[in-house]
Design a protein around this motif. Structure first.
Motif, short mmCIF file in Angstrom:
data_model
loop_
_atom_site.label_atom_id
_atom_site.label_comp_id
_atom_site.label_asym_id
_atom_site.label_seq_id
_atom_site.Cartn_x
_atom_site.Cartn_y
_atom_site.Cartn_z
N PHE A 24 -19.97 -20.09 22.35
CA PHE A 24 -20.04 -20.19 21.29
C PHE A 24 -19.22 -20.61 20.49
N ARG A 25 -18.12 -20.53 20.59
CA ARG A 25 -16.88 -21.03 19.97
C ARG A 25 -17.08 -22.66 20.08
N ARG A 26 -17.20 -22.82 21.56
CA ARG A 26 -17.34 -24.94 22.16
C ARG A 26 -18.73 -25.28 20.91
N GLU A 27 -19.83 -24.96 21.44
CA GLU A 27 -20.82 -24.98 20.98
C GLU A 27 -21.01 -25.45 19.06
N PHE A 28 -20.13 -24.26 18.82
CA PHE A 28 -20.67 -24.36 17.23
C PHE A 28 -19.65 -25.80 16.29
N VAL A 49 -31.25 -32.76 20.14
CA VAL A 49 -29.67 -32.40 18.42
C VAL A 49 -30.71 -31.42 18.18
N ALA A 50 -31.48 -31.11 17.65
CA ALA A 50 -32.08 -30.68 16.60
C ALA A 50 -32.38 -29.57 17.63
N ASP A 51 -32.86 -29.72 18.42
CA ASP A 51 -32.86 -28.57 20.27
C ASP A 51 -32.01 -27.56 20.35
N ARG A 52 -30.93 -28.62 20.78
CA ARG A 52 -29.41 -27.77 20.65
C ARG A 52 -29.82 -26.65 19.59
N VAL A 53 -29.09 -27.13 18.47
CA VAL A 53 -28.94 -26.23 17.49
C VAL A 53 -29.43 -25.58 17.21
N ALA A 54 -31.16 -25.59 17.33
CA ALA A 54 -32.13 -24.06 16.71
C ALA A 54 -31.76 -23.36 18.37
N LEU A 55 -31.91 -23.91 19.58
CA LEU A 55 -31.28 -22.91 20.93
C LEU A 55 -30.34 -22.46 20.68
N LEU A 56 -29.33 -22.37 20.02
CA LEU A 56 -27.94 -22.02 19.58
C LEU A 56 -27.80 -21.07 18.86
N LEU A 57 -28.12 -21.19 17.85
CA LEU A 57 -28.71 -20.18 16.60
C LEU A 57 -29.64 -19.45 16.93
N ASP A 58 -30.50 -19.62 17.65
CA ASP A 58 -31.27 -18.41 18.00
C ASP A 58 -30.36 -17.71 18.88
N THR A 59 -29.48 -18.04 19.93
CA THR A 59 -29.04 -17.39 21.20
C THR A 59 -28.28 -15.78 21.05
N ALA A 124 -22.11 -28.84 7.26
CA ALA A 124 -21.65 -28.40 6.53
C ALA A 124 -22.16 -26.93 6.61
N ALA A 125 -23.41 -26.53 6.72
CA ALA A 125 -23.27 -25.02 6.98
C ALA A 125 -23.38 -25.02 8.27
N LEU A 126 -23.28 -25.36 9.63
CA LEU A 126 -23.24 -25.32 11.32
C LEU A 126 -21.12 -24.87 11.47
N GLU A 127 -20.66 -26.12 9.99
CA GLU A 127 -18.82 -26.09 10.82
C GLU A 127 -19.05 -24.45 10.31
N GLN A 128 -19.53 -23.96 8.76
CA GLN A 128 -19.25 -22.90 8.07
C GLN A 128 -19.32 -21.51 9.11
N VAL A 129 -20.75 -21.54 10.08
CA VAL A 129 -21.06 -20.55 11.20
C VAL A 129 -19.68 -20.47 11.89
N SER A 130 -19.22 -22.23 12.34
CA SER A 130 -18.54 -22.14 13.02
C SER A 130 -17.42 -21.50 13.42
N GLN A 131 -16.72 -21.72 11.47
CA GLN A 131 -15.51 -20.89 11.63
C GLN A 131 -15.42 -19.05 11.56
N ALA A 132 -16.61 -19.12 10.71
CA ALA A 132 -17.33 -17.28 10.54
C ALA A 132 -17.46 -17.05 11.87
N VAL A 133 -17.98 -17.76 13.17
CA VAL A 133 -17.86 -17.53 14.83
C VAL A 133 -15.89 -16.96 15.22
N GLY A 134 -15.37 -17.90 14.61
CA GLY A 134 -14.38 -17.81 15.47
C GLY A 134 -13.88 -16.82 14.91
N GLU A 135 -13.27 -16.53 13.64
CA GLU A 135 -12.55 -15.33 12.74
C GLU A 135 -13.83 -14.22 13.16
N GLY A 178 -25.93 -22.33 32.22
CA GLY A 178 -25.50 -23.77 31.43
C GLY A 178 -24.37 -24.03 30.84
N MET A 179 -24.93 -23.67 29.88
CA MET A 179 -23.73 -23.32 28.98
C MET A 179 -22.66 -22.62 28.73
#
Length: 226
Positions: A24-28, A49-59, A124-135, A178-179
């Motif tokens: 999750f850290r890497r993908e976000f 790209v959209a498919d990968r992002v959607a899968l990531l959010l859902d997972t 920008a929204a994905l960057e915010q998710v990435s930061q929150a996920v890491g913390e 695989g991810m």
């Protein structure tokens, strides 16, 4: 009732959770760059790209749903002295859920617009998710996971991993696998594969691993890195 699980044999390992967190850290971290990188791509590349992002959010949504159902209640009951920690974990999950919903709401218009609409908002929204996920993962791995072996049995821990796998649509299971395995060493791969039924393990070795490598190549090409 004793909260110790020492009589269950050797202590359980929670490292499989760390391996999933690493994915999750890497993908976000990469998601915002992918959105920006495909700005002038074809619609097929945008959908990739959209498919990968959607899968990531859902997972991640399913990952947290399983924790909320099968992990946090046990820890709250069996380690009541850590009530403030469990409260922080739940608050962070709620915050992340709101951030995931925001990113998901932007993903549809971005995809429909062929990457010409709301791309920077989505990135920008994905960057915010990435930061929150890491913390959140930093705190969970530092403070919560070390408490798990003393109060959760191996069978209960295995149930969490099995439920996380079962929550994924069967058509997406091998992609998520695989991810997760992408940065895993051989021992970590064994830990992760143990949560899968025999059929997916066989399919992964036969065709899934090769198909995932091809998907990664297509995704890299779509964002200009291939």
């Amino acid at each position: 009732m004793s909260t110790s699980m020492e009589n269950q044999g050797k202590p359980i390992t929670t490292h499989d959770m760390v391996v999933v967190h690493r994915m999750f850290r890497r993908e976000f971290r990469e998601a915002a760059g992918r959105v920006r990188g495909v700005r002038h791509g074809s619609r097929a590349q945008v959908r990739l790209v959209a498919d990968r992002v959607a899968l990531l959010l859902d997972t991640l949504h399913h990952h947290h749903e399983v924790e909320a159902r099968l992990l946090w209640p046990k820890l709250a009951e069996r380690a009541p002295g850590q009530s403030e920690l469990w409260k922080r974990m739940r608050v962070q999950h709620a915050d992340l859920a709101a951030r995931l919903e925001r990113a998901d709401a932007l993903l549809g218009p971005w995809t429909a617009g062929g990457a010409s609409a709301r791309g920077e908002e989505l990135a920008a929204a994905l960057e915010q998710v990435s930061q929150a996920v890491g913390e959140h993962f930093d705190q969970e791995e530092r403070e919560a996971l070390p408490l798990v072996p003393a109060v959760v049995s191996q069978a209960e821990w295995d149930e969490i991993g099995d439920a996380a796998s079962a929550a994924l649509p069967k058509s997406r299971l091998l992609t998520v696998l695989g991810m997760i395995l992408k940065d895993a060493d051989p021992g970590e791969q064994i830990l992760i594969m143990a949560h899968l039924p025999l059929a997916p393990r066989v399919i992964w070795r036969a065709v899934g691993e090769r198909n995932f490598r091809r998907l990664e190549e297509r995704l890299a090409a779509a964002v200009g890195h291939g």
